[in-house]
Design a protein around this motif. Structure first.
Motif, PDB file in Angstrom:
ATOM      1  N   LEU A 193      -2.631  -6.131  17.479  1.00 48.97           N
ATOM      2  CA  LEU A 193      -2.739  -6.920  16.249  1.00 48.97           C
ATOM      3  C   LEU A 193      -2.192  -8.306  16.530  1.00 48.97           C
ATOM      4  O   LEU A 193      -1.007  -8.468  16.828  1.00 48.97           O
ATOM      5  N   PHE A 194      -3.066  -9.292  16.472  1.00 48.54           N
ATOM      6  CA  PHE A 194      -2.697 -10.666  16.812  1.00 48.54           C
ATOM      7  C   PHE A 194      -3.533 -11.589  15.948  1.00 48.54           C
ATOM      8  O   PHE A 194      -4.760 -11.593  16.020  1.00 48.54           O
ATOM      9  N   ASP A 195      -2.899 -12.357  15.103  1.00 53.89           N
ATOM     10  CA  ASP A 195      -3.610 -13.192  14.128  1.00 53.89           C
ATOM     11  C   ASP A 195      -4.661 -14.117  14.754  1.00 53.89           C
ATOM     12  O   ASP A 195      -5.776 -14.231  14.203  1.00 53.89           O
ATOM     13  N   PRO A 196      -4.361 -14.810  15.866  1.00 57.10           N
ATOM     14  CA  PRO A 196      -5.413 -15.667  16.452  1.00 57.10           C
ATOM     15  C   PRO A 196      -6.680 -14.904  16.819  1.00 57.10           C
ATOM     16  O   PRO A 196      -7.783 -15.457  16.735  1.00 57.10           O
ATOM     17  N   PHE A 197      -6.532 -13.627  17.243  1.00 50.85           N
ATOM     18  CA  PHE A 197      -7.722 -12.825  17.533  1.00 50.85           C
ATOM     19  C   PHE A 197      -8.439 -12.467  16.237  1.00 50.85           C
ATOM     20  O   PHE A 197      -9.655 -12.614  16.119  1.00 50.85           O
ATOM     21  N   LYS A 198      -7.670 -11.977  15.281  1.00 51.52           N
ATOM     22  CA  LYS A 198      -8.253 -11.513  14.016  1.00 51.52           C
ATOM     23  C   LYS A 198      -8.978 -12.647  13.293  1.00 51.52           C
ATOM     24  O   LYS A 198     -10.044 -12.450  12.717  1.00 51.52           O
ATOM     25  N   ASN A 199      -8.387 -13.836  13.339  1.00 55.93           N
ATOM     26  CA  ASN A 199      -8.962 -14.973  12.618  1.00 55.93           C
ATOM     27  C   ASN A 199     -10.153 -15.594  13.338  1.00 55.93           C
ATOM     28  O   ASN A 199     -10.805 -16.492  12.797  1.00 55.93           O
ATOM     29  N   PHE A 229       0.834  -1.205   0.000  1.00 56.17           N
ATOM     30  CA  PHE A 229       0.000   0.000   0.000  1.00 56.17           C
ATOM     31  C   PHE A 229       0.865   1.251   0.000  1.00 56.17           C
ATOM     32  O   PHE A 229       0.608   2.200  -0.738  1.00 56.17           O
ATOM     33  N   PHE A 230       1.888   1.264   0.844  1.00 59.86           N
ATOM     34  CA  PHE A 230       2.755   2.439   0.947  1.00 59.86           C
ATOM     35  C   PHE A 230       3.447   2.714  -0.379  1.00 59.86           C
ATOM     36  O   PHE A 230       3.481   3.844  -0.864  1.00 59.86           O
ATOM     37  N   LEU A 231       3.972   1.667  -1.026  1.00 59.35           N
ATOM     38  CA  LEU A 231       4.656   1.859  -2.300  1.00 59.35           C
ATOM     39  C   LEU A 231       3.684   2.377  -3.352  1.00 59.35           C
ATOM     40  O   LEU A 231       4.048   3.165  -4.223  1.00 59.35           O
ATOM     41  N   GLY A 232       2.419   1.936  -3.252  1.00 64.52           N
ATOM     42  CA  GLY A 232       1.428   2.438  -4.196  1.00 64.52           C
ATOM     43  C   GLY A 232       1.197   3.919  -4.040  1.00 64.52           C
ATOM     44  O   GLY A 232       1.057   4.654  -5.014  1.00 64.52           O
ATOM     45  N   LEU A 233       1.150   4.404  -2.801  1.00 68.59           N
ATOM     46  CA  LEU A 233       0.982   5.833  -2.556  1.00 68.59           C
ATOM     47  C   LEU A 233       2.154   6.626  -3.103  1.00 68.59           C
ATOM     48  O   LEU A 233       1.984   7.669  -3.734  1.00 68.59           O
ATOM     49  N   LYS A 260       4.780 -20.279  20.880  1.00 70.78           N
ATOM     50  CA  LYS A 260       5.383 -18.978  20.627  1.00 70.78           C
ATOM     51  C   LYS A 260       4.620 -18.255  19.519  1.00 70.78           C
ATOM     52  O   LYS A 260       4.364 -18.812  18.455  1.00 70.78           O
ATOM     53  N   SER A 261       4.275 -16.991  19.773  1.00 69.37           N
ATOM     54  CA  SER A 261       3.481 -16.223  18.828  1.00 69.37           C
ATOM     55  C   SER A 261       3.964 -14.785  18.771  1.00 69.37           C
ATOM     56  O   SER A 261       4.489 -14.248  19.752  1.00 69.37           O
ATOM     57  N   ARG A 262       3.777 -14.143  17.619  1.00 66.07           N
ATOM     58  CA  ARG A 262       4.144 -12.739  17.438  1.00 66.07           C
ATOM     59  C   ARG A 262       2.907 -11.874  17.608  1.00 66.07           C
ATOM     60  O   ARG A 262       1.854 -12.152  17.032  1.00 66.07           O
ATOM     61  N   LEU A 263       3.034 -10.818  18.393  1.00 67.66           N
ATOM     62  CA  LEU A 263       1.915  -9.934  18.679  1.00 67.66           C
ATOM     63  C   LEU A 263       2.396  -8.490  18.579  1.00 67.66           C
ATOM     64  O   LEU A 263       3.484  -8.159  19.055  1.00 67.66           O
ATOM     65  N   ILE A 264       1.598  -7.639  17.934  1.00 62.49           N
ATOM     66  CA  ILE A 264       1.936  -6.229  17.770  1.00 62.49           C
ATOM     67  C   ILE A 264       1.104  -5.384  18.725  1.00 62.49           C
ATOM     68  O   ILE A 264      -0.127  -5.513  18.777  1.00 62.49           O
ATOM     69  N   LEU A 265       1.791  -4.523  19.489  1.00 63.11           N
ATOM     70  CA  LEU A 265       1.110  -3.565  20.348  1.00 63.11           C
ATOM     71  C   LEU A 265       1.266  -2.180  19.740  1.00 63.11           C
ATOM     72  O   LEU A 265       2.381  -1.775  19.378  1.00 63.11           O
ATOM     73  N   PHE A 266       0.175  -1.448  19.625  1.00 61.74           N
ATOM     74  CA  PHE A 266       0.220  -0.056  19.181  1.00 61.74           C
ATOM     75  C   PHE A 266       0.084   0.816  20.429  1.00 61.74           C
ATOM     76  O   PHE A 266      -0.922   0.727  21.148  1.00 61.74           O
ATOM     77  N   MET A 267       1.101   1.631  20.682  1.00 58.08           N
ATOM     78  CA  MET A 267       1.186   2.414  21.907  1.00 58.08           C
ATOM     79  C   MET A 267       1.038   3.899  21.619  1.00 58.08           C
ATOM     80  O   MET A 267       1.591   4.405  20.632  1.00 58.08           O
ATOM     81  N   LEU A 318      -4.159   4.777   5.137  1.00 54.93           N
ATOM     82  CA  LEU A 318      -2.850   4.330   5.594  1.00 54.93           C
ATOM     83  C   LEU A 318      -2.914   3.804   7.022  1.00 54.93           C
ATOM     84  O   LEU A 318      -2.319   2.763   7.353  1.00 54.93           O
ATOM     85  N   LYS A 319      -3.650   4.481   7.890  1.00 59.71           N
ATOM     86  CA  LYS A 319      -3.803   4.020   9.261  1.00 59.71           C
ATOM     87  C   LYS A 319      -4.510   2.662   9.294  1.00 59.71           C
ATOM     88  O   LYS A 319      -4.162   1.791  10.099  1.00 59.71           O
ATOM     89  N   ALA A 320      -5.503   2.483   8.420  1.00 62.99           N
ATOM     90  CA  ALA A 320      -6.197   1.197   8.358  1.00 62.99           C
ATOM     91  C   ALA A 320      -5.259   0.078   7.975  1.00 62.99           C
ATOM     92  O   ALA A 320      -5.347  -1.041   8.510  1.00 62.99           O
ATOM     93  N   PHE A 321      -4.312   0.372   7.069  1.00 66.56           N
ATOM     94  CA  PHE A 321      -3.353  -0.654   6.672  1.00 66.56           C
ATOM     95  C   PHE A 321      -2.335  -0.937   7.776  1.00 66.56           C
ATOM     96  O   PHE A 321      -1.938  -2.078   7.970  1.00 66.56           O
ATOM     97  N   ILE A 322      -1.920   0.102   8.478  1.00 69.17           N
ATOM     98  CA  ILE A 322      -0.966  -0.103   9.567  1.00 69.17           C
ATOM     99  C   ILE A 322      -1.589  -0.995  10.649  1.00 69.17           C
ATOM    100  O   ILE A 322      -0.954  -1.927  11.147  1.00 69.17           O
ATOM    101  N   TYR A 323      -2.855  -0.704  10.986  1.00 71.90           N
ATOM    102  CA  TYR A 323      -3.545  -1.489  11.995  1.00 71.90           C
ATOM    103  C   TYR A 323      -4.088  -2.796  11.419  1.00 71.90           C
ATOM    104  O   TYR A 323      -4.651  -3.615  12.162  1.00 71.90           O
ATOM    105  N   ASP A 324      -3.934  -2.976  10.105  1.00 74.93           N
ATOM    106  CA  ASP A 324      -4.374  -4.196   9.425  1.00 74.93           C
ATOM    107  C   ASP A 324      -5.865  -4.416   9.625  1.00 74.93           C
ATOM    108  O   ASP A 324      -6.320  -5.513  10.001  1.00 74.93           O
ATOM    109  N   LYS A 325      -6.656  -3.342   9.352  1.00 75.06           N
ATOM    110  CA  LYS A 325      -8.102  -3.452   9.526  1.00 75.06           C
ATOM    111  C   LYS A 325      -8.822  -3.154   8.226  1.00 75.06           C
ATOM    112  O   LYS A 325      -8.287  -2.565   7.328  1.00 75.06           O
TER     113      LYS A 325
END
Length: 276
Positions: free
Chosen positions: A153-159, A7-11, A129-136, A269-276
């Motif tokens: 942002l955590f895939d098990p929650f999103k899915n 998305f960013f490269l497209g902008l 073991k899992s990867r989780l993103i926190l937005f602060m 852009l914010k929607a893409f960062i938050y993956d929503k």
């Protein structure tokens, strides 16, 4: 995130043609004497961006005639960029000119809401073991400020959520009140997507899920693996701040990914960062 990168490269492609790394580094050839020592702290990045630190690294205060000097800022700003990124040199110059405009200069404010942190972490989730993103984000606290968790942002929650919004989705009949809503049994038994029975505006609250799983010890913190910052200030611009540990003087906290944006693009852009 791959989606964000695309998305960013497209902008960027809508506004500028990207230059290769080599051209950027060639521009700096023979000028290493002008490069500043690496920006070791985020607070120092703010000071250098705003012209609140001189070329020798000394803090400048409002009673100093050099405080926020246009000349100091014009001298500093070019070296706050990642020279190995593909930021277009014309766009970078346009950004610096706008930030240091004589009549209407732009500065960064540490305590404003125009920036936030993206913190990549490792947790164990139900033993795996899992990867989780926190937005602060910063918020006022007492006489000062504090960092707080704004989103997760955590895939098990999103899915776990897949709301059906089609016209054929399951629904609770509008006359169900006459049956004392006893048909809820049929609605929920064996139903894998109970979110289909929620309001059209329903959005999962991943922060609440995160806290719930922490409290139930299903999620256990391991470590922070990466930190970067997203800036939507000054108005009309977006840039990312990331830390680079590498040989040479172009290291520390540096600007990467710079783009001019309008209000609609900011929202996207914010929607893409938050993956929503």
């Amino acid at each position: 995130m791959i989606r964000f990168s695309i998305f960013f490269l497209g902008l960027v492609a809508l506004q500028v043609s990207l230059l290769g790394q080599g051209n950027l580094l060639d521009d700096m050839a023979g000028h290493e004497d002008k490069l500043r020592a690496d920006t070791k702290q985020v607070n120092q990045f703010f000071r250098r961006f705003n012209g609140e630190e001189d070329k020798d690294g000394n803090r400048l205060y409002e009673d100093n005639r050099q405080y926020r000097s246009r000349k100091i800022r014009q001298d500093y700003l070019p070296y706050l960029f990642d020279l190995q990124s593909s930021i277009n040199s014309d766009l970078k110059e346009e950004f610096i000119d706008e930030m240091t405009d004589r009549k209407n200069p732009a500065f960064l404010n540490f305590h404003e809401n125009g920036w936030f942190a993206e913190v990549a972490t490792d947790f164990t989730y139900k033993g795996k073991k899992s990867r989780l993103i926190l937005f602060m984000e910063l918020q006022p606290q007492g006489q000062g400020y504090e960092w707080v968790i704004a989103d997760v942002l955590f895939d098990p929650f999103k899915n776990s959520f897949s709301k059906d919004t089609t016209s054929s989705k399951p629904f609770i009949h509008p006359m169900s009140h006459e049956l004392d809503f006893m048909n809820l049994r049929k609605a929920f038994q064996g139903e894998h997507n109970p979110e289909s029975y929620t309001k059209d505006s329903f959005e999962p609250d991943y922060v609440s899920l995160f806290l719930y799983e922490l409290k139930n010890t299903n999620l256990k913190f391991q470590t922070v693996t990466n930190v970067k910052f997203h800036f939507f200030s000054p108005d009309g611009w977006y840039f990312e701040l990331a830390k680079y540990n590498r040989p040479g003087m172009n290291s520390g906290w540096l600007i990467t990914n710079l783009v001019r944006i309008n209000a609609n693009q900011e929202k996207q852009l914010k929607a893409f960062i938050y993956d929503k």
